[in-house]
Design an enzyme around this catalytic site. Sequence first.
Site, PDB file in Angstrom:
ATOM      1  N   SER A 292       0.889  -1.179   0.000  1.00 17.12           N
ATOM      2  CA  SER A 292       0.000   0.000   0.000  1.00 17.12           C
ATOM      3  C   SER A 292       0.921   1.221   0.000  1.00 17.12           C
ATOM      4  O   SER A 292       2.124   1.096   0.288  1.00 17.12           O
ATOM      5  CB  SER A 292      -0.904   0.032   1.236  1.00 17.12           C
ATOM      6  OG  SER A 292      -0.203   0.580   2.340  1.00 17.12           O
TER       7      SER A 292
ATOM      8  N   TYR B 143       0.668   3.690   2.079  1.00 19.06           N
ATOM      9  CA  TYR B 143       1.026   3.903   3.490  1.00 19.06           C
ATOM     10  C   TYR B 143       2.260   3.066   3.828  1.00 19.06           C
ATOM     11  O   TYR B 143       3.239   3.571   4.388  1.00 19.06           O
ATOM     12  CB  TYR B 143      -0.147   3.521   4.410  1.00 19.06           C
ATOM     13  CG  TYR B 143       0.318   3.045   5.758  1.00 19.06           C
ATOM     14  CD1 TYR B 143       0.900   3.936   6.660  1.00 19.06           C
ATOM     15  CD2 TYR B 143       0.253   1.691   6.117  1.00 19.06           C
ATOM     16  CE1 TYR B 143       1.397   3.484   7.877  1.00 19.06           C
ATOM     17  CE2 TYR B 143       0.744   1.242   7.321  1.00 19.06           C
ATOM     18  CZ  TYR B 143       1.319   2.143   8.196  1.00 19.06           C
ATOM     19  OH  TYR B 143       1.818   1.704   9.393  1.00 19.06           O
TER      20      TYR B 143
ATOM     21  N   VAL C  81      -2.530  -4.283  15.516  1.00 17.40           N
ATOM     22  CA  VAL C  81      -2.753  -4.287  16.970  1.00 17.40           C
ATOM     23  C   VAL C  81      -4.243  -4.475  17.232  1.00 17.40           C
ATOM     24  O   VAL C  81      -5.078  -4.014  16.461  1.00 17.40           O
ATOM     25  CB  VAL C  81      -2.292  -2.937  17.565  1.00 17.40           C
ATOM     26  CG1 VAL C  81      -2.469  -2.911  19.082  1.00 17.40           C
ATOM     27  CG2 VAL C  81      -0.847  -2.657  17.199  1.00 17.40           C
TER      28      VAL C  81
ATOM     29  N   ASN D 268     -10.337  -6.111  16.049  1.00 17.00           N
ATOM     30  CA  ASN D 268     -11.304  -5.164  16.609  1.00 17.00           C
ATOM     31  C   ASN D 268     -12.574  -5.147  15.760  1.00 17.00           C
ATOM     32  O   ASN D 268     -13.688  -5.076  16.281  1.00 17.00           O
ATOM     33  CB  ASN D 268     -10.693  -3.757  16.675  1.00 17.00           C
ATOM     34  CG  ASN D 268      -9.557  -3.671  17.697  1.00 17.00           C
ATOM     35  OD1 ASN D 268      -9.313  -4.626  18.428  1.00 17.00           O
ATOM     36  ND2 ASN D 268      -8.882  -2.548  17.743  1.00 17.00           N
TER      37      ASN D 268
HETATM   38  N1  USQ Z   1      -8.644  -8.312   6.727  1.00 17.35           N
HETATM   39  C1  USQ Z   1      -9.762  -9.093   6.478  1.00 17.35           C
HETATM   40  N2  USQ Z   1     -10.981  -8.574   6.810  1.00 17.35           N
HETATM   41  C2  USQ Z   1     -11.134  -7.332   7.388  1.00 17.35           C
HETATM   42  C3  USQ Z   1     -10.009  -6.568   7.632  1.00 17.35           C
HETATM   43  C4  USQ Z   1      -8.755  -7.078   7.288  1.00 17.35           C
HETATM   44  O1  USQ Z   1      -9.669 -10.208   5.993  1.00 17.35           O
HETATM   45  O2  USQ Z   1     -12.280  -6.939   7.657  1.00 17.35           O
HETATM   46  C5  USQ Z   1      -7.303  -8.831   6.404  1.00 17.35           C
HETATM   47  C6  USQ Z   1      -6.566  -7.933   5.416  1.00 17.35           C
HETATM   48  O3  USQ Z   1      -6.857  -8.296   4.098  1.00 17.35           O
HETATM   49  C7  USQ Z   1      -5.122  -8.127   5.820  1.00 17.35           C
HETATM   50  C8  USQ Z   1      -5.167  -8.436   7.321  1.00 17.35           C
HETATM   51  O4  USQ Z   1      -6.527  -8.803   7.589  1.00 17.35           O
HETATM   52  O5  USQ Z   1      -4.565  -9.224   5.165  1.00 17.35           O
HETATM   53  C9  USQ Z   1      -4.790  -7.282   8.225  1.00 17.35           C
HETATM   54  O6  USQ Z   1      -5.551  -6.139   7.876  1.00 17.35           O
HETATM   55  P1  USQ Z   1      -5.806  -4.935   8.891  1.00 17.35           P
HETATM   56  O7  USQ Z   1      -6.810  -4.024   8.274  1.00 17.35           O
HETATM   57  O8  USQ Z   1      -6.082  -5.457  10.254  1.00 17.35           O
HETATM   58  O9  USQ Z   1      -4.373  -4.257   8.992  1.00 17.35           O
HETATM   59  P2  USQ Z   1      -3.510  -3.487   7.883  1.00 17.35           P
HETATM   60  O10 USQ Z   1      -4.299  -2.822   6.840  1.00 17.35           O
HETATM   61  O11 USQ Z   1      -2.449  -4.439   7.423  1.00 17.35           O
HETATM   62  O12 USQ Z   1      -2.838  -2.318   8.737  1.00 17.35           O
HETATM   63  C10 USQ Z   1      -2.728  -2.354  10.167  1.00 17.35           C
HETATM   64  C11 USQ Z   1      -2.552  -0.930  10.672  1.00 17.35           C
HETATM   65  C12 USQ Z   1      -1.230  -0.358  10.154  1.00 17.35           C
HETATM   66  C13 USQ Z   1      -0.098  -1.299  10.520  1.00 17.35           C
HETATM   67  C14 USQ Z   1      -0.374  -2.690   9.973  1.00 17.35           C
HETATM   68  C15 USQ Z   1       0.658  -3.713  10.365  1.00 17.35           C
HETATM   69  O13 USQ Z   1      -3.637  -0.116  10.258  1.00 17.35           O
HETATM   70  O14 USQ Z   1      -1.025   0.935  10.708  1.00 17.35           O
HETATM   71  O15 USQ Z   1       1.105  -0.815  10.008  1.00 17.35           O
HETATM   72  O16 USQ Z   1      -1.624  -3.156  10.511  1.00 17.35           O
HETATM   73  S1  USQ Z   1       0.963  -4.907   9.090  1.00 17.35           S
HETATM   74  O17 USQ Z   1      -0.332  -5.458   8.665  1.00 17.35           O
HETATM   75  O18 USQ Z   1       1.798  -5.939   9.631  1.00 17.35           O
HETATM   76  O19 USQ Z   1       1.575  -4.205   8.007  1.00 17.35           O
END
Ligand code: USQ
Length: 395
Positions: A193, A195, A225, A254
Amino acid sequence: MSLLILGGDGYLGWPTAMHFSSRGYDVTVVDNYFRRNACVTLDSGMLYPVPTLIERARIWHEKTGKEIKVVIGDLSEPEFMRSLFTGNGLTYQWVIDKKFSGEPETVIHYAEQPSAPYSVANYKQADFTLINNLRVTNNLIWAIRDFSPETHIIKLGTMGVYGTPNIDIEEGWLDIEHKGRKDKFLFPRQASSLYHTTKIMDTDLGWFGVRMWDLSITDLMQGPVYGIDTEESTIDERLRTLFNYDEVFGTIVNRFIVQSIVGYPLTVYGEGGQTRGYLNIKDTLQCIAASEKHPAKKGELKIYNQIMETFSANQLAELTQKVGNKLGYDVKVEHIENPRKEAEKHYYNPTYQGLQDIGVTPHLLNEDSMSEMFGVVAKYKKNIRKDVIFKGVKW
Ligand code: USQ
């Protein structure tokens, strides 16, 4: 010990401020209310209203007798950033002792636009994310170079910079042997992304400052988190951190808990094999505290992978469904078309021992810890809006 928290109004910033304040640190928080304002503009879901930073500092003082100084302003403005290190032109919006705290021993840098969907929704938000995240980090390293070179920077990074490579993920660095010679480099980064791309670039800015000016930086590559309460938020519910459950600012665990409580089928994106490293908000605080106690040396960029365990989206949905059903909710799981461009089946084996080696004890995600979260979220059930749960921000 004087501590400056940039992004002190956010999901992690405010709990961090209370954590250090309660342990006797002289804490100043700085924020421009980006997150709150974006939630209003985007019509996002916040589980409950959160008092302003100034009100929260006042409540904190009433309840504990301790002071968290508040400064409101835009850290992407160089002069504003510099005022935090010199005291020149600095105005506290809430303070008891007006005396400038002086150069901080530690700066915790959370002041970035943190949402992947926000950053790819349209060109304006992409532009904001790039400009804000990189300018703030650049302003910070220059201010430290010019006024406070002994200060330790703890910067929040993200596991997402590594992507999902087909090799084990090391803690930040990789030893490479090439044509008979060896060297150590930053682990290959490949964000999915804009970001996350800014998080690659802010590490590079920090790494530049470390090599050129001997800055000391700890970069914490954090996974998604989850959680609400920390030790200090239980003092008064008005001190709870802001909690989003919409697709832009809410993170998966969450969101799943909120969805279960209002009977919205859990939104597993695509096949649900996407695996990430997760941690409880209580452990974010432990990790920051441990990093503060074990600072990087001058001229060192320390990198930790800030996660406690890994789960696929399917595993998280299964656990949420199990806990939700036991609590009497009728939890359904739905695989919806993935709005993101990401691998749905992949190898994932990150290393994450470093923070535990310096004293962090993980709070793991299990039926008990999840039930506890269900209990807190359920109190605010009447505030939950189903219409903001999934609007379909596409990559
Ligand atoms: N996901 C689902 N359903 C949802 C939401 C998310 O299946 O309703 C999946 C996404 O496709 C993804 C994973 O769950 O594969 C994580 O998504 P997320 O929305 O919980 O987190 P992400 O967008 O990756 O971003 C969050 C924070 C960001 C941080 C990151 C850590 O918003 O600030 O940097 O987590 S990481 O994911 O390790 O890059």
